[in-house]
Scaffold this active site. Sequence first.
Site, PDB file in Angstrom:
ATOM      1  N   SER A 293      83.700 -27.615 -37.999  1.00 51.09           N
ATOM      2  CA  SER A 293      85.142 -26.576 -38.065  1.00 51.09           C
ATOM      3  C   SER A 293      86.101 -26.189 -39.373  1.00 51.09           C
ATOM      4  O   SER A 293      85.984 -25.126 -39.501  1.00 51.09           O
ATOM      5  CB  SER A 293      86.013 -27.956 -37.509  1.00 51.09           C
ATOM      6  OG  SER A 293      87.278 -27.296 -37.316  1.00 51.09           O
TER       7      SER A 293
ATOM      8  N   HIS B  97      90.073 -28.034 -50.297  1.00 46.97           N
ATOM      9  CA  HIS B  97      90.686 -28.602 -48.878  1.00 46.97           C
ATOM     10  C   HIS B  97      90.968 -29.779 -48.722  1.00 46.97           C
ATOM     11  O   HIS B  97      90.377 -31.262 -49.077  1.00 46.97           O
ATOM     12  CB  HIS B  97      89.542 -28.475 -47.439  1.00 46.97           C
ATOM     13  CG  HIS B  97      90.102 -28.245 -46.266  1.00 46.97           C
ATOM     14  ND1 HIS B  97      90.480 -27.402 -45.965  1.00 46.97           N
ATOM     15  CD2 HIS B  97      89.436 -29.340 -45.073  1.00 46.97           C
ATOM     16  CE1 HIS B  97      91.446 -27.831 -44.146  1.00 46.97           C
ATOM     17  NE2 HIS B  97      90.101 -29.695 -43.917  1.00 46.97           N
TER      18      HIS B  97
END
Length: 450
Positions: free
Chosen positions: A183, A82
């Site tokens: 998140s 990510h």
Amino acid sequence: MIPQWIIEKKRDGLTLDDDEIRFMVDGFTRGSIPDYQMAALAMAICIRGMSPAETSVLTDAMMRSGERLDPSSFPGPTVDKHSTGGIGDKVMIILAPLVACCGVTVPSIAGRGLGITGGTLDKLESIPGYRTGLTTREFIAVVSACGCSIAGQTPSLVPADRKLYALRDVTGTVPSIPLICASIMSKKLAEGTAALVLDVKCGRGAFMKTRDQARALATALCEVGHRMRCPTTALITAMDQPLGRAVGNAVEVAECVEILEGRGPADLLEVTLALGAQMLVLGGIEPTGERALERLRPALASGQAFEKLKTMVRLQGGDPRALDEPARLPKASLSASLPAPRAGFIADVDAEKVGRACVALGAGRVRTDDTIDPAAGIIGLLKPGERVETDQPLCTLLAGSSTRLQEARRWMDNAFTVAEVPRPVGPLVLETLSAALPPSPATPGTRNPP
Ligand code: URA
């Protein structure tokens, strides 16, 4: 439980109990806690922060708010990557097929661009036919068939994050390390990855502007990963200059093809290989980064990774001919080059200004519901250290209208610094972080330390 008492507790800087965090997340997801109370809690977290244990419980509660994919249904070790987002960051389009060729399975739920940073989904959607909106079954089928898939979040995956992110976006509560951590990590853990490599971008073109901010976020992300039994390594990489020579959507896909064909900009290749090496090590494919590089380089040079990308694109409905012949990708109707004001050496390219120019060209969005122009962007960006002659193009702007070109030009007019003598170019990979696994089973569900 009384929501306002939980809000007051965080407002006063106290540590929330696990069941209080879960109560708020569950209630908000189901609709029994209204937006205004969740927004108040988000603001209290933003100001007061959360301990690593609280952040892990928040992550766990969000992850459990919807469907979770079972990693055992995937072949081989699963490792995802990510990025916190940067200008010209197209790494995932090269990295996923590359590491998949080396035995790592990559089930990647990616995001869209917002603000000045681009999104992998937008870039991939510039390939004619490419579908990012896969169902869970389709996603699992693509991963099983070719070892990697890059798709969007399904409605049932982490609904708590979808709702909370939208609320944070309009209540000034996005820049909070515990909220960002929960998140990102809740989505990554729900997609079924067993390990995670993070690229925490640092600099003008990134969310985290300073090294201290980037280190704080990287540390917090690694800590949550390890508390959740998901081995996590974070690289902090420089994002003062754009990555590569192209920024936009179709133009970035074309640049990925260059790398996969053994050409392309050195900085993009360096970051891709550094992240890929960590993925192979975390996946247990190779014991060291050096050995991992020895496996990655041939997979790239042989064209195997390029073939893998074409397979993934085909399985997701895209036309792989657009990769063999990038002329089939969307083309902008107008272009304008930016001439160098004088001869010298490129000393600096301001990534933030390049990002803003790309939004002005139509390649990015200001609001989540904005549409983007897949053909718009910037190509041929000269890189720091390169020699330039007077009037030689520093880059070329691509857009669908002259108004957009003019607006972008205003941002680009002082994006480049040209110096008389070459200046040293700083390193790209600034730091590598990982956290030790905690001695006992996962912390979520246990009480916070005092
Ligand atoms: N990216 C996410 O997915 N969530 C955040 O909160 C910030 C960046």
